[in-house]
Write an enzyme that holds these catalytic residues in place. Structure first.
Site, short mmCIF file in Angstrom:
data_model
loop_
_atom_site.label_atom_id
_atom_site.label_comp_id
_atom_site.label_asym_id
_atom_site.label_seq_id
_atom_site.Cartn_x
_atom_site.Cartn_y
_atom_site.Cartn_z
N SER A 1 49.56 33.69 22.39
CA SER A 1 49.28 34.71 21.39
C SER A 1 49.91 36.03 21.81
CB SER A 1 47.77 34.81 21.16
OG SER A 1 47.46 35.48 19.98
N ASP B 1 47.55 27.12 13.06
CA ASP B 1 47.88 28.53 13.05
C ASP B 1 48.19 28.90 11.60
OD1 ASP B 1 47.79 29.78 15.64
OD2 ASP B 1 49.52 28.58 16.25
N HIS C 1 44.76 27.70 16.83
CA HIS C 1 45.19 28.75 17.75
C HIS C 1 44.45 28.71 19.08
CE1 HIS C 1 47.29 32.65 18.18
NE2 HIS C 1 46.21 33.08 18.82
#
Length: 313
Positions: A166, A256, A288
């Site tokens: 991320s 995602d 995610h």
């Protein structure tokens, strides 16, 4: 900017809120809250288990500049290993959290699978916004990289892989526009793993869900200047990457958001256009968060992929 699969521009708050795109815990009242609670629980347990099972040197500082002594300083790393610290390969993990959350205490998911393959795992930490600005975090991570290559050189690391998740994937890209070929130890880099990364800040910096009360200290100009998708790759870095046959794995999760997947694909294409060795992959079934939770689970999709790429490079 990053259209969804129907071609329409999406709800940006949802697109840039990873917890709202998971398909798990939908039978609960607040699935977005539960998914992050689960992530914190699992990654904390994985880190605690790694600390019990392996040798770990905690809170090794990489700080180069002075920092406010009244504030906790997270310019440190934890170094995990099994038998020896010298001569073994290094795997770096840089955590995410939108530069506002998480730390090395939830960064142990990669330790067991890689230490069991003879690696040292370095969990890199940094100070969070609003204690520092995003620009300030970038400067800290650049200091970390200088420390890393000196450390790798001094301890004769056989090779280095760098990963980030991320916002950590964003921080992993800082080397791509720097002249590093003359730094001792850089020739040991073999691969990058950019996992569910964010590489373009231009349409999200003004979202309260991403940047509440502008704690990242961004505006329209700086959000572009701080977006890796907008950076010119350093020509000498490109030549260096080609010379060492650097492998870059750009990874996203099926669950995602379209925007996160779109940014990963766009960034992979940008790197590929410059002649770098790129592999882009979307992992089916993951979101995610569980794409990190499953890293230490033997024979999981992400575990198998990671070990195959690390061992074969």
């Amino acid at each position: 900017m990053y259209a969804n699969s129907t071609g329409r521009y999406a709800d940006l708050d949802k697109e840039y809120s990873p917890t709202k795109n998971s398909k798990r815990f939908l039978n609960t009242a607040q699935p977005d809250i539960v998914v992050i609670e689960q992530f914190l629980k699992i990654t904390t347990e994985q880190t605690q288990n790694a600390r019990k099972k392996y040798i770990v040197r905690e809170s090794v500082t990489y700080r180069k500049n002075n920092f406010n002594a009244s504030t906790v300083d997270n310019q440190v790393v934890d170094i995990y290993y099994k038998d020896k610290e010298h001569g073994s390969p290094i795997f770096v993990y840089i955590h995410g959290g939108y530069w506002q959350e998480l730390d090395r205490h939830t960064s142990g998911s990669f330790v067991e699978p890689l230490v069991e393959q003879g690696y040292r795992v370095i969990a890199a930490d940094y100070n969070l916004c609003p204690t520092v600005t995003l620009h300030g975090i970038n400067e800290q991570i650049n200091d970390f990289y200088e420390w890393l290559f000196r450390y790798a050189n001094d301890t004769q690391a056989s090779k280095i892989s760098i990963s980030g998740h991320s916002a950590g994937a964003y921080l992993s890209t800082l080397l791509f526009n720097k002249r590093i070929e003359n730094w001792p130890g850089t020739e040991r880099i073999v691969s990058f793993f950019l996992i569910s990364g964010i590489f373009d800040l231009r349409e999200c910096w003004s979202l309260p869900s991403v940047n509440p009360m502008n704690i990242l200290n961004l505006d329209e100009t700086s959000s572009k200047a701080l977006s890796p998708i907008c950076w010119e790759l350093d020509l000498e870095f490109i030549e260096f990457a080609k010379r060492v046959n650097l492998q870059v794995y750009v990874i996203a999760a099926e669950n995602d958001s379209d925007t996160f997947k779109g940014q990963s694909l766009a960034y992979a294409k940008k790197l590929e256009k410059h002649g770098l060795q790129i592999e882009f992959k979307i992992f089916q079934g993951y979101d995610h968060f569980d794409i990190i939770e499953d890293v230490p689970i033997k024979n999981s999709l992400i575990n198998t992929y990671l070990l195959e790429k690390c061992i074969n490079v």
